[in-house]
Design a protein around this motif. Structure first.
Motif, mmCIF file in Angstrom:
data_model
loop_
_atom_site.group_PDB
_atom_site.id
_atom_site.type_symbol
_atom_site.label_atom_id
_atom_site.label_comp_id
_atom_site.label_asym_id
_atom_site.label_seq_id
_atom_site.Cartn_x
_atom_site.Cartn_y
_atom_site.Cartn_z
ATOM 1 N N TRP A 236 9.305 4.885 -2.378
ATOM 2 C CA TRP A 236 9.710 3.738 -3.190
ATOM 3 C C TRP A 236 10.364 4.182 -4.496
ATOM 4 C CZ3 TRP A 236 11.121 -0.992 -3.328
ATOM 5 C CH2 TRP A 236 11.103 -1.708 -4.526
ATOM 6 N N HIS A 237 9.738 5.097 -5.213
ATOM 7 C CA HIS A 237 10.269 5.504 -6.509
ATOM 8 C C HIS A 237 11.561 6.312 -6.377
ATOM 9 C CE1 HIS A 237 7.066 3.905 -8.915
ATOM 10 N NE2 HIS A 237 6.144 4.568 -8.241
ATOM 11 N N LEU A 238 11.693 7.079 -5.322
ATOM 12 C CA LEU A 238 12.885 7.914 -5.163
ATOM 13 C C LEU A 238 14.060 7.156 -4.556
ATOM 14 C CD1 LEU A 238 11.263 11.227 -3.849
ATOM 15 C CD2 LEU A 238 12.354 10.899 -6.061
ATOM 16 N N LEU A 239 13.782 6.168 -3.678
ATOM 17 C CA LEU A 239 14.867 5.535 -2.927
ATOM 18 C C LEU A 239 14.979 4.031 -3.098
ATOM 19 C CD1 LEU A 239 14.483 7.463 0.475
ATOM 20 C CD2 LEU A 239 15.993 8.006 -1.443
ATOM 21 N N ARG A 240 13.877 3.345 -3.436
ATOM 22 C CA ARG A 240 13.874 1.883 -3.537
ATOM 23 C C ARG A 240 14.351 1.231 -2.241
ATOM 24 N NH1 ARG A 240 11.945 3.265 -7.966
ATOM 25 N NH2 ARG A 240 12.191 2.138 -9.917
ATOM 26 N N ILE A 241 13.752 1.586 -1.132
ATOM 27 C CA ILE A 241 14.131 1.037 0.171
ATOM 28 C C ILE A 241 12.922 0.376 0.817
ATOM 29 C CG2 ILE A 241 15.963 2.740 0.557
ATOM 30 C CD1 ILE A 241 14.000 4.285 2.354
ATOM 31 N N PRO A 242 13.131 -0.483 1.828
ATOM 32 C CA PRO A 242 11.989 -1.100 2.526
ATOM 33 C C PRO A 242 11.120 -0.041 3.200
ATOM 34 C CG PRO A 242 14.039 -2.237 3.073
ATOM 35 C CD PRO A 242 14.420 -0.992 2.328
ATOM 36 N N ILE A 243 9.801 -0.276 3.174
ATOM 37 C CA ILE A 243 8.840 0.631 3.798
ATOM 38 C C ILE A 243 8.054 -0.150 4.850
ATOM 39 C CG2 ILE A 243 6.777 2.054 3.435
ATOM 40 C CD1 ILE A 243 7.826 2.579 0.579
ATOM 41 N N ILE A 292 6.444 -4.147 5.011
ATOM 42 C CA ILE A 292 5.872 -4.764 6.211
ATOM 43 C C ILE A 292 4.791 -3.843 6.749
ATOM 44 C CG2 ILE A 292 6.290 -5.529 8.577
ATOM 45 C CD1 ILE A 292 9.168 -6.142 7.767
ATOM 46 N N ALA A 293 3.574 -4.369 6.908
ATOM 47 C CA ALA A 293 2.457 -3.585 7.438
ATOM 48 C C ALA A 293 2.092 -4.110 8.826
ATOM 49 C CB ALA A 293 1.253 -3.682 6.511
ATOM 50 N N THR A 294 2.125 -3.238 9.819
ATOM 51 C CA THR A 294 1.728 -3.614 11.169
ATOM 52 C C THR A 294 0.609 -2.687 11.639
ATOM 53 O OG1 THR A 294 3.358 -2.159 12.256
ATOM 54 C CG2 THR A 294 4.060 -4.398 11.709
ATOM 55 N N THR A 295 -0.224 -3.195 12.548
ATOM 56 C CA THR A 295 -1.361 -2.417 13.054
ATOM 57 C C THR A 295 -1.436 -2.552 14.570
ATOM 58 O OG1 THR A 295 -2.915 -4.269 12.838
ATOM 59 C CG2 THR A 295 -2.662 -2.830 10.916
ATOM 60 N N ASN A 296 -2.239 -1.685 15.188
ATOM 61 C CA ASN A 296 -2.282 -1.625 16.648
ATOM 62 C C ASN A 296 -3.347 -2.511 17.285
ATOM 63 O OD1 ASN A 296 -4.523 -0.138 15.820
ATOM 64 N ND2 ASN A 296 -4.355 1.321 17.500
ATOM 65 N N SER A 297 -4.255 -3.088 16.475
ATOM 66 C CA SER A 297 -5.347 -3.878 17.068
ATOM 67 C C SER A 297 -5.958 -4.797 16.021
ATOM 68 C CB SER A 297 -6.432 -2.951 17.618
ATOM 69 O OG SER A 297 -7.099 -2.270 16.562
ATOM 70 N N SER A 298 -6.771 -5.730 16.484
ATOM 71 C CA SER A 298 -7.456 -6.644 15.559
ATOM 72 C C SER A 298 -8.429 -5.892 14.674
ATOM 73 C CB SER A 298 -8.191 -7.727 16.350
ATOM 74 O OG SER A 298 -7.292 -8.491 17.112
ATOM 75 N N ASP A 535 10.668 -9.510 16.019
ATOM 76 C CA ASP A 535 10.306 -10.645 15.162
ATOM 77 C C ASP A 535 9.680 -10.217 13.845
ATOM 78 O OD1 ASP A 535 11.239 -12.330 17.111
ATOM 79 O OD2 ASP A 535 9.262 -12.793 17.939
ATOM 80 N N VAL A 536 8.767 -9.261 13.909
ATOM 81 C CA VAL A 536 7.984 -8.887 12.725
ATOM 82 C C VAL A 536 8.707 -7.864 11.851
ATOM 83 C CG1 VAL A 536 5.835 -7.805 11.949
ATOM 84 C CG2 VAL A 536 5.801 -9.410 13.862
ATOM 85 N N VAL A 537 9.445 -6.940 12.481
ATOM 86 C CA VAL A 537 10.040 -5.831 11.727
ATOM 87 C C VAL A 537 11.561 -5.956 11.610
ATOM 88 C CG1 VAL A 537 10.331 -3.321 11.603
ATOM 89 C CG2 VAL A 537 8.148 -4.280 12.357
ATOM 90 N N LEU A 538 12.257 -5.834 12.713
ATOM 91 C CA LEU A 538 13.712 -5.691 12.667
ATOM 92 C C LEU A 538 14.413 -6.893 12.059
ATOM 93 C CD1 LEU A 538 14.356 -4.007 16.145
ATOM 94 C CD2 LEU A 538 13.993 -2.920 13.923
ATOM 95 N N SER A 539 14.001 -8.090 12.419
ATOM 96 C CA SER A 539 14.671 -9.291 11.904
ATOM 97 C C SER A 539 14.468 -9.467 10.408
ATOM 98 C CB SER A 539 14.177 -10.534 12.644
ATOM 99 O OG SER A 539 12.784 -10.723 12.435
ATOM 100 N N LYS A 540 13.446 -8.808 9.856
ATOM 101 C CA LYS A 540 13.145 -8.966 8.433
ATOM 102 C C LYS A 540 13.751 -7.856 7.563
ATOM 103 C CE LYS A 540 8.923 -11.713 8.880
ATOM 104 N NZ LYS A 540 9.106 -12.054 10.288
ATOM 105 N N VAL A 541 13.798 -6.638 8.075
ATOM 106 C CA VAL A 541 14.310 -5.534 7.233
ATOM 107 C C VAL A 541 15.795 -5.279 7.437
ATOM 108 C CG1 VAL A 541 12.098 -4.372 7.078
ATOM 109 C CG2 VAL A 541 13.663 -3.769 8.920
ATOM 110 N N LEU A 542 16.367 -5.820 8.523
ATOM 111 C CA LEU A 542 17.799 -5.638 8.772
ATOM 112 C C LEU A 542 18.519 -6.944 8.479
ATOM 113 C CD1 LEU A 542 17.491 -3.649 12.113
ATOM 114 C CD2 LEU A 542 18.211 -2.727 9.915
#
Length: 543
Positions: A236-243, A292-298, A535-542
């Motif tokens: 974040w500090h070096l590039l200021r890009i989505p993570i 955007i934070a995603t996880t593999n299970s509940s 839906d969760v990642v690509l449509s939001k960061v691109l």
């Protein structure tokens, strides 16, 4: 004492550096190539100047980035054989001519560098399956996307890695849009490098590895699919890009802290509690930098949402290729008949609790009053001599110590995947005994193969996979949280579960098998992962 001083000094350096970065606009410096870089490249390409050491080491990444945006085939700009930007291009005449023309122009194609940080991308496990399915989905989403793979697998070439992916996972890519960035400091995130203070050692190592990746080629989007969050502030500090982060399990969790608090009070344990709680505080702070934070299970999502309260978390179940498993029976050239056998599909590691399964199965054998007893079969890979010795110990425990007849118990090692699929479709039950399995891809394979799951009542298998009364749960007194969970859930032991499934008739088994297959297809298919990732990642960061 030396280790403590080293860690304290490293922490001071990190803190001071981050404060400095807050005061400096370095992101433009790292993204922007040096003045007259096109003239230097053209002169080197046409032979007017020597092409060695054209740019400072900390500017190489920004120049590589510019070349990738213009490239016909981004593989020509990997640092696979050399970190020199010209050498690979000189080997491809088509790329060379293209670069001569495009460097004379001021316009740059509108392309996006999507960086996947996965230092062990050639490991071939469930985490790598997530990575490569995400890569396949990302490339198919937009033809203007270039994927960067940041990896420490320096003992393999990019083409070898992609060939392994094809053989293991059967995923297909436009390889001309995948560029491997090889990292030489991967050993710093290996637990063996940090025999003491492993958590903070690996955290510091991941920071160094992240900075190395950024300097070698800064992306437009940073996606960590392996779980090294302590580099996020630096990104974040070096590039200021989505993570974007895909978390398989938390680095430290409330379960770990609670487990430690129940241990006997001592100076060592008190010190460890302070250390872990401070570590957790900083881990919580990292959530400020995540887009955007995603996880593999509940189960993982519940923990991560309580740790990173600053950002919304999303569950995206791993791609389990259940379509291929479900269709195996239809595509098989022979009629498959289910046998009365229970399989355990798991790597041969102690945390998979093979000994517990053997012990409970032995109890069941001694208490059984009928002849139709399911055979128990262990299936798994052996990666080292340690694994192979573990297998021999299990055999001695079963055959010699517990006197289990050989016709009732068998271990199969290193089976080809086609043979594993056949075992799934010719067995009746599938067992998983791991405590707090974060997800449980083997359990998904059970239900996709129409097996009746008999699983430990915790985490992924309990909350996500074995639903709609499709299987059977058990607990064990050796579980760290047995008293609390047993009083709430009331499940019996594995021996009790064996007895319970013995009373199922053929109609019951068929009904459970059909429901299991339906769940596998609707929740855990590759197509389901595709849709969620878009839906969760690509449509939001691109944008």
């Amino acid at each position: 004492m030396v280790s403590l001083l080293t860690i304290a000094l490293a922490q001071c350096i990190v803190t001071i550096s981050l404060v400095y970065l807050r005061m400096q606009s370095v992101n433009q410096t790292l993204m922007k190539p040096p003045n007259h870089y096109k003239d230097k490249l053209l002169n080197a390409i046409t032979g007017c100047t020597v092409h060695r050491k054209l740019f400072s080491w900390w500017k190489l990444g920004s120049v590589r980035r510019e070349l990738l945006l213009r490239a016909l085939d981004v593989r020509n700009f990997s640092n696979e054989e050399t970190n020199n930007l010209i050498d690979n291009m000189l080997k491809d005449p088509r790329e060379l001519e293209h670069m001569k023309e495009t460097l004379k122009s001021d316009s740059v194609p509108r392309r996006t560098l999507f960086g996947y940080f996965h230092p062990f991308c050639n490991a071939g496990g469930g985490g790598e399956k997530v990575l490569w399915k995400a890569v396949e989905t990302t490339l198919a989403f937009d033809p203007n996307i270039i994927v960067l793979i940041y990896t420490g697998d320096c003992d393999s070439t990019g083409s070898e890695i992609l060939e392994n992916v094809q053989n293991r996972f059967d995923y297909k890519f436009d390889t001309s849009r995948i560029c491997f960035i090889f990292l030489k400091y991967r050993y710093l995130v290996d637990s063996k490098t940090w025999p003491h203070f492993t958590l903070i050692g690996q955290a510091l190592g991941s920071i160094i590895l992240t900075i190395e990746a950024i300097l070698k080629c800064p992306p437009d989007i940073w996606c960590d699919t392996m779980g090294y969050p302590f580099g996020y502030p630096w990104v974040w500090h070096l590039l200021r890009i989505p993570i974007v982060t895909y978390t398989h399990f938390p680095v430290i969790s409330s379960d770990m802290l609670n487990k430690l608090s129940h241990q006997p009070r001592s100076l060592k344990n008190m010190g460890k509690q302070v250390y872990w709680r401070l570590f957790m505080k900083y881990y919580q702070h990292i959530g400020n930098y995540i887009t955007i934070a995603t996880t593999n299970s509940s189960w993982t999502n519940d923990h991560i949402s309580r740790i990173w309260r600053q950002c919304k978390t999303h569950v995206i179940f791993p791609p389990c290729s259940t379509e291929k498993l479900v269709n195996y029976e239809k595509e098989s050239s022979v009629r498959l008949v289910r046998k009365n056998q229970a399989i355990v599909l798991a790597q041969f590691r102690p945390e998979k609790r093979h000994r517990l399964i053997i012990k409970e199965y032995s109890k069941y054998l001694k208490s059984a009053t009928y002849d139709d007893i399911p055979k128990l079969i262990f299936i798994g890979s052996t990666r080292s001599d340690t694994d192979r010795e573990y297998v021999e110990e299990l055999k001695r425990y079963a055959y010699q110590h517990l006197k289990i007849p050989q016709e009732h118990f068998e271990i199969m090692t290193d089976l080809p995947y086609d043979d594993i699929k056949k075992m799934l479709w010719t067995s009746t039950y599938g067992i998983n005994a791991m405590w707090n399995e974060h997800f449980g891809i083997a359990v998904v394979e059970y239900i996709a193969g129409g097996l009746i799951p008999i699983v430990h009542g915790s985490a992924g298998p309990l909350f996500d996979i074995v639903i709609d009364n499709v299987g059977f749960f058990f607990l064990d007194p050796s579980d760290p949280d047995y008293k609390e969970t047993h009083s709430i859930l009331g499940f019996g032991t594995l021996c009790d579960a064996f007895k319970e499934v013995s009373y199922l008739n053929d109609a019951d088994k068929k009904k459970l098998s059909d429901i299991a297959i339906r769940i596998a297809l609707t929740k855990f298919s590759d197509n389901k992962f595709d849709g969620k990732w878009i839906d969760v990642v690509l449509s939001k960061v691109l944008h």
